[in-house]
Structures are given as C-alpha cells and as structure tokens.
Design a protein around this motif. Structure first.
Motif, PDB file in Angstrom:
ATOM      1  N   ASP A   6       0.737  -1.186   0.031  1.00 41.28           N
ATOM      2  CA  ASP A   6      -0.221   0.049   0.116  1.00 41.28           C
ATOM      3  C   ASP A   6       0.715   1.156   0.009  1.00 41.28           C
ATOM      4  OD1 ASP A   6      -1.802   2.223   0.667  1.00 41.28           O
ATOM      5  OD2 ASP A   6      -3.177   0.963   1.665  1.00 41.28           O
ATOM      6  N   GLU A   7       1.007   1.774  -1.292  1.00 40.12           N
ATOM      7  CA  GLU A   7       1.965   2.919  -1.422  1.00 40.12           C
ATOM      8  C   GLU A   7       1.705   4.209  -0.506  1.00 40.12           C
ATOM      9  OE1 GLU A   7       3.039   3.425  -5.700  1.00 40.12           O
ATOM     10  OE2 GLU A   7       2.889   1.304  -5.983  1.00 40.12           O
ATOM     11  N   GLN A   8       0.282   4.624  -0.540  1.00 42.35           N
ATOM     12  CA  GLN A   8      -0.116   5.848  -0.008  1.00 42.35           C
ATOM     13  C   GLN A   8      -0.288   5.527   1.564  1.00 42.35           C
ATOM     14  OE1 GLN A   8      -4.065   6.323  -1.701  1.00 42.35           O
ATOM     15  NE2 GLN A   8      -3.289   7.469  -3.338  1.00 42.35           N
ATOM     16  N   LEU A   9      -0.547   4.422   1.899  1.00 39.13           N
ATOM     17  CA  LEU A   9      -0.463   4.376   3.444  1.00 39.13           C
ATOM     18  C   LEU A   9       1.097   4.413   4.036  1.00 39.13           C
ATOM     19  CD1 LEU A   9      -1.890   3.494   6.187  1.00 39.13           C
ATOM     20  CD2 LEU A   9      -1.688   1.044   5.462  1.00 39.13           C
ATOM     21  N   ALA A  10       1.808   3.687   3.259  1.00 38.36           N
ATOM     22  CA  ALA A  10       3.197   3.804   3.746  1.00 38.36           C
ATOM     23  C   ALA A  10       3.875   5.186   3.760  1.00 38.36           C
ATOM     24  CB  ALA A  10       4.183   2.889   2.751  1.00 38.36           C
ATOM     25  N   GLU A  11       3.495   5.618   2.493  1.00 40.35           N
ATOM     26  CA  GLU A  11       4.027   7.213   2.631  1.00 40.35           C
ATOM     27  C   GLU A  11       3.325   7.989   3.761  1.00 40.35           C
ATOM     28  OE1 GLU A  11       4.263  11.086  -0.540  1.00 40.35           O
ATOM     29  OE2 GLU A  11       3.314   9.103  -1.240  1.00 40.35           O
ATOM     30  N   MET A  12       2.047   7.976   4.038  1.00 42.49           N
ATOM     31  CA  MET A  12       1.392   8.915   5.232  1.00 42.49           C
ATOM     32  C   MET A  12       2.243   8.143   6.503  1.00 42.49           C
ATOM     33  SD  MET A  12      -2.420   8.459   6.503  1.00 42.49           S
ATOM     34  CE  MET A  12      -2.449   6.908   7.189  1.00 42.49           C
ATOM     35  N   ILE A  13       2.519   6.812   6.667  1.00 40.60           N
ATOM     36  CA  ILE A  13       2.768   6.669   8.082  1.00 40.60           C
ATOM     37  C   ILE A  13       4.084   7.146   8.145  1.00 40.60           C
ATOM     38  CG2 ILE A  13       3.635   4.547   9.331  1.00 40.60           C
ATOM     39  CD1 ILE A  13       1.404   3.001   8.065  1.00 40.60           C
ATOM     40  N   MET A  14       5.039   6.838   7.210  1.00 42.28           N
ATOM     41  CA  MET A  14       6.402   7.603   7.167  1.00 42.28           C
ATOM     42  C   MET A  14       6.270   9.072   7.662  1.00 42.28           C
ATOM     43  SD  MET A  14       9.698   7.022   7.406  1.00 42.28           S
ATOM     44  CE  MET A  14      10.073   5.357   6.662  1.00 42.28           C
ATOM     45  N   ARG A  15       5.643   9.948   6.765  1.00 38.04           N
ATOM     46  CA  ARG A  15       5.632  11.181   6.903  1.00 38.04           C
ATOM     47  C   ARG A  15       5.210  11.874   8.345  1.00 38.04           C
ATOM     48  NH1 ARG A  15       5.458  15.379   3.499  1.00 38.04           N
ATOM     49  NH2 ARG A  15       4.952  14.010   1.758  1.00 38.04           N
ATOM     50  N   LYS A  16       4.111  11.028   8.978  1.00 36.44           N
ATOM     51  CA  LYS A  16       3.736  11.193  10.342  1.00 36.44           C
ATOM     52  C   LYS A  16       4.743  10.736  11.175  1.00 36.44           C
ATOM     53  CE  LYS A  16      -1.297  11.191   9.547  1.00 36.44           C
ATOM     54  NZ  LYS A  16      -2.563  10.490   9.847  1.00 36.44           N
ATOM     55  N   HIS A  17       5.412   9.590  10.975  1.00 31.87           N
ATOM     56  CA  HIS A  17       6.485   9.312  11.861  1.00 31.87           C
ATOM     57  C   HIS A  17       7.773  10.167  12.192  1.00 31.87           C
ATOM     58  CE1 HIS A  17       9.512   6.510  13.713  1.00 31.87           C
ATOM     59  NE2 HIS A  17      10.122   6.631  12.530  1.00 31.87           N
ATOM     60  N   ILE A  18       7.990  10.765  10.885  1.00 32.61           N
ATOM     61  CA  ILE A  18       9.213  11.783  10.979  1.00 32.61           C
ATOM     62  C   ILE A  18       8.512  13.228  11.356  1.00 32.61           C
ATOM     63  CG2 ILE A  18      10.791  13.139   9.619  1.00 32.61           C
ATOM     64  CD1 ILE A  18      10.905  10.628   7.961  1.00 32.61           C
ATOM     65  N   VAL A  19       7.257  13.443  11.313  1.00 33.82           N
ATOM     66  CA  VAL A  19       6.626  14.990  11.763  1.00 33.82           C
ATOM     67  C   VAL A  19       6.661  14.427  13.305  1.00 33.82           C
ATOM     68  CG1 VAL A  19       4.643  16.103  11.888  1.00 33.82           C
ATOM     69  CG2 VAL A  19       5.295  15.604   9.734  1.00 33.82           C
ATOM     70  N   ARG A  20       6.271  13.565  13.883  1.00 39.49           N
ATOM     71  CA  ARG A  20       6.143  13.494  15.211  1.00 39.49           C
ATOM     72  C   ARG A  20       7.526  13.442  15.938  1.00 39.49           C
ATOM     73  NH1 ARG A  20       1.797   8.716  14.335  1.00 39.49           N
ATOM     74  NH2 ARG A  20       0.331  10.049  14.459  1.00 39.49           N
ATOM     75  N   ALA A  21       8.651  12.863  15.252  1.00 40.84           N
ATOM     76  CA  ALA A  21       9.885  13.056  15.676  1.00 40.84           C
ATOM     77  C   ALA A  21      10.395  14.375  15.643  1.00 40.84           C
ATOM     78  CB  ALA A  21      11.027  12.036  14.682  1.00 40.84           C
TER      79      ALA A  21
END
Length: 222
Positions: A196-211
C-alpha cells in the motif's frame, strides 16, 4: 588506467574516510575539533595525500566544514539545523517509503522485521529506553534502500544519513516517544507487506513529523 600507486592511495583514502567518519559520528572526535593533518597523519600512519582526500570526502558528507585561516573542523549540529534535516527527511523519506511499498523484496521485509525485533529486545531489557541509534537508523536506511530510487538513496543515505546518526549519538529521546516510534515502525512494515504505497507514505511522513515535533519541544524547554 589507474597506476598501482593511485589505486593504493584510493584504498587508503577510503579506509581513512570510513575511520574518521565513524569517529566523528560516534563522538570520538568531538564537534568543533580541528582536523590537524600532521597529527592525524601520525596517529593513523598515513601520508598527507590520502588524508586530504578523506577530509574532502568528509566535507562532501557535511561532517566537516572548512573554516578560512583555520582549516577543517568537525561540524557542530544545533537543534535548528536538525529541524531543517527533519523537514527534508519528511519530504524525501515519505516518498522513499511509497516506492519501497512497490519495490521491496521479501528479503528486504525480513531485514526490517529483524531490525524491529532487535529494537523490541533492546527496549524490553532497558526499561523502555531509547532504541539504539544503529538499529533505528538502519531501519530507515533499509526502507530507503528498498525504494530502488538511486537519487533518493544518494541524497538520504550518503548526505543526510551520517548527520542524522551524529545527532542521535549526541541525544536521547524520552521513552514514551520510543514506544510510539516502535508502533509506527510496526505499522510501516504492515503497509509495506500490503504493498500500500499511499499508506506507507502517510505513516512515514507522520512518523518523521512526530519525531521533529519532539525535537521542537526540546528547543522550547531549553
């Protein structure tokens, strides 16, 4: 065609680059330290030619900065600079995650699962302390490598990778963020498995934003 002498210098230059890079990243050579060519040549038993080439390579990695009339010095990362790096990571690594969802191999997925298991083991034995720098960074490194995009791999793994590692060795984050980061890594693996390309992109983006937001909170507290 390279002469044997040039080949030997290239090999020595690569070796001393790796040695100095690791010493800088891990803090054995402190931020702000002047890289004295005579001192380093004596310490590592190497001639000045390969040493100068190594310092030039470290400059290209942004680990060393040339200061006029002073020479080369190890960079000193401050939190605003780290924030800038995380903004870049947010844009590039989220795209890398999307590409990885399309391109990652079973071997790549297994490597990610192994790294996640190491992180879980470390947190279980350390009372929830922050994930070891090498393990956490290598997780992201593996995702990026799995993107298959050589330009992204170069930009992230050759130019930003060592700066991020340098920061992680110099800092520690709160245990509750470590737990959340671990969950986000688990979610990312699931998205990659599902292709799931869109989900993977969203999870990684949120992960780095939170960091990044966690780092920004550090700035406010300081």
């Amino acid at each position: 065609m390279a002469t044997p002498e040039h080949s030997l210098e290239d090999t020595l230059g690569s070796h001393i680059t790796t040695t100095l890079r690791n010493a800088i990243v891990c803090g054995d050579i402190k931020p702000g330290t002047k890289l004295s060519e005579p001192k380093l040549a004596r310490e590592y038993h190497i001639s000045r030619g390969p040493l100068r080439e190594a310092i030039r390579r470290l400059e290209s990695m942004k680990l060393v900065k040339y200061v006029p009339r002073e020479g080369a010095r190890v960079i000193t990362l401050d939190l605003p600079q780290v924030i800038e790096i995380y903004h870049i990571r947010e844009a590039l690594e989220s795209k890398a995650a999307a590409l990885a969802a399309h391109n990652i191999s079973e071997d790549g997925l297994n490597k990610l699962k192994h790294l996640l298991a190491l992180a879980e083991q470390h947190m279980a034995t350390s009372g929830g302390a922050y994930i070891q720098a090498d393990v956490d960074i290598d997780f992201h490194y593996q995702v990026i490598q799995s993107s298959g995009n050589q330009m992204l791999i170069h930009l992230l793994c050759e130019e930003l990778y060592y700066l991020i590692r340098m920061y992680r060795y110099q800092s520690s984050l709160q245990p509750n963020r470590s737990h959340n980061a671990l969950i986000e890594h688990q979610q990312l693996i699931m998205a990659l498995e599902q292709r799931d390309e869109q989900l993977a992109e969203m999870i990684m983006r949120k992960h780095i934003v939170r960091a990044r937001q966690n780092i920004e909170q550090q700035i406010l507290k300081s």
